[in-house]
Motif scaffolding. Structure first.
Motif, PDB file in Angstrom:
ATOM      1  N   HIS A 195      43.960  32.587  27.472  1.00 16.86           N
ATOM      2  CA  HIS A 195      43.191  31.930  28.525  1.00 16.86           C
ATOM      3  C   HIS A 195      43.557  30.448  28.609  1.00 16.86           C
ATOM      4  O   HIS A 195      43.763  29.904  29.704  1.00 16.86           O
ATOM      5  N   ALA A 201      46.988  30.123  30.202  1.00 19.53           N
ATOM      6  CA  ALA A 201      46.948  30.352  31.655  1.00 19.53           C
ATOM      7  C   ALA A 201      46.439  29.108  32.383  1.00 19.53           C
ATOM      8  O   ALA A 201      46.991  28.710  33.421  1.00 19.53           O
ATOM      9  N   CYS A 202      45.399  28.484  31.844  1.00 19.96           N
ATOM     10  CA  CYS A 202      44.841  27.275  32.471  1.00 19.96           C
ATOM     11  C   CYS A 202      45.842  26.116  32.409  1.00 19.96           C
ATOM     12  O   CYS A 202      46.001  25.368  33.378  1.00 19.96           O
ATOM     13  N   GLY A 224      45.469  33.933  35.767  1.00 15.99           N
ATOM     14  CA  GLY A 224      44.863  34.764  34.740  1.00 15.99           C
ATOM     15  C   GLY A 224      45.870  35.181  33.684  1.00 15.99           C
ATOM     16  O   GLY A 224      46.961  34.619  33.586  1.00 15.99           O
ATOM     17  N   TYR A 225      45.476  36.179  32.899  1.00 14.38           N
ATOM     18  CA  TYR A 225      46.348  36.681  31.832  1.00 14.38           C
ATOM     19  C   TYR A 225      46.102  38.175  31.637  1.00 14.38           C
ATOM     20  O   TYR A 225      45.119  38.717  32.139  1.00 14.38           O
ATOM     21  N   SER A 237      41.213  33.673  35.035  1.00 18.47           N
ATOM     22  CA  SER A 237      40.933  32.460  34.270  1.00 18.47           C
ATOM     23  C   SER A 237      39.732  31.722  34.855  1.00 18.47           C
ATOM     24  O   SER A 237      39.330  31.951  36.001  1.00 18.47           O
ATOM     25  N   LYS A 238      39.181  30.812  34.076  1.00 13.86           N
ATOM     26  CA  LYS A 238      38.054  30.002  34.534  1.00 13.86           C
ATOM     27  C   LYS A 238      38.451  29.170  35.754  1.00 13.86           C
ATOM     28  O   LYS A 238      37.679  29.036  36.702  1.00 13.86           O
ATOM     29  N   HIS A 265      35.389  35.021  31.902  1.00 16.30           N
ATOM     30  CA  HIS A 265      35.403  33.554  31.831  1.00 16.30           C
ATOM     31  C   HIS A 265      34.625  32.924  32.987  1.00 16.30           C
ATOM     32  O   HIS A 265      34.975  31.839  33.464  1.00 16.30           O
TER      33      HIS A 265
END
Length: 218
Positions: free
Chosen positions: A41, A44-45, A51-52, A63-64, A79
């Motif tokens: 995560h 990815a950010c 995302g992942y 992802s967030k 997330h």
């Protein structure tokens, strides 16, 4: 606010390149699953990806940063940056508890009388049942360990065994599963539930005075 079903229908899944275990270094690939998810995560950010791929089941996880651009869809995204505001509370607790156990662990739990509650419904599924005092210590060790030291030793044992939680040794009507600091570090931020080993300084937890002022304003 949009109807929750409309939000689910309009929800777009992450697309394009996704972070995966192949993107991690050799050392990181040896981490337990809950830590792998945290690393993926974060990666990815950092790379601006949407995302992942989950390292266990291969599912696409948003992802967030991807989710923050839209309202909470009520679909219990792992997330969710909106604190699951549109997820029905009872469903959130039940589904999170159910998804936190593998099918074999569910069978074990169904066939035993061992029940416990958790500090909060885990957004990232657990790979192991919480470590209990009888799993961690021999009868001789229990006799020689003062009660005030049991919790710290259980936490240390859970971390060494890469187990995400342990059963609080304090007597309770329903045993409480306490998350380790390593599991909590895999979450993007403080969950606001006053977890015993919060690594974020309880930054999202309300103080008692805050809770009182909220209730008096209703």
């Amino acid at each position: 606010m949009q109807d929750i079903e409309d939000l689910k229908d309009a929800k777009r899944q992450p697309e394009g390149v996704l972070a995966s275990v192949d993107d991690l270094c050799e050392e990181d690939r040896k981490l337990p699953a809950y830590a792998l998810r945290g690393r993926l995560h974060k990666l990815a950010c950092e790379r601006g990806l949407e995302g992942y791929r989950d390292p266990i089941d291969g599912q696409v996880v948003a992802s967030k940063d991807f989710l923050v651009k839209r309202e909470c869809c009520g679909d219990k995204c792992r997330h969710c940056p909106h604190k699951f505001v549109n997820v029905p509370k009872k469903a959130a607790v039940t589904d999170a508890r159910s998804s936190s156990l593998s099918s074999s662990q569910k069978s074990e739990e169904a066939g035993s009388n061992q029940h416990y509650t958790m500090e909060f419904p885990p957004p990232i599924p657990l790979n192991n049942p919480p470590l209990s005092i009888t799993d961690a210590f021999t009868p001789e060790e229990l006799k020689s360990t003062p009660s005030y030291a049991l919790k710290g030793k259980l936490h240390r044992a859970a971390r060494e065994r890469k187990v995400e939680a342990y059963i609080d040794p304090a007597p309770r009507a329903t045993p409480l599963a306490v998350f380790t600091v390593d599991y909590l570090k895999s979450l993007p931020e403080c969950c606001g539930h006053r977890c015993t080993h919060c690594p974020y300084g309880y930054m999202n937890c309300k103080l008692p005075d805050d809770a009182d002022s909220d209730s008096s304003s209703d």
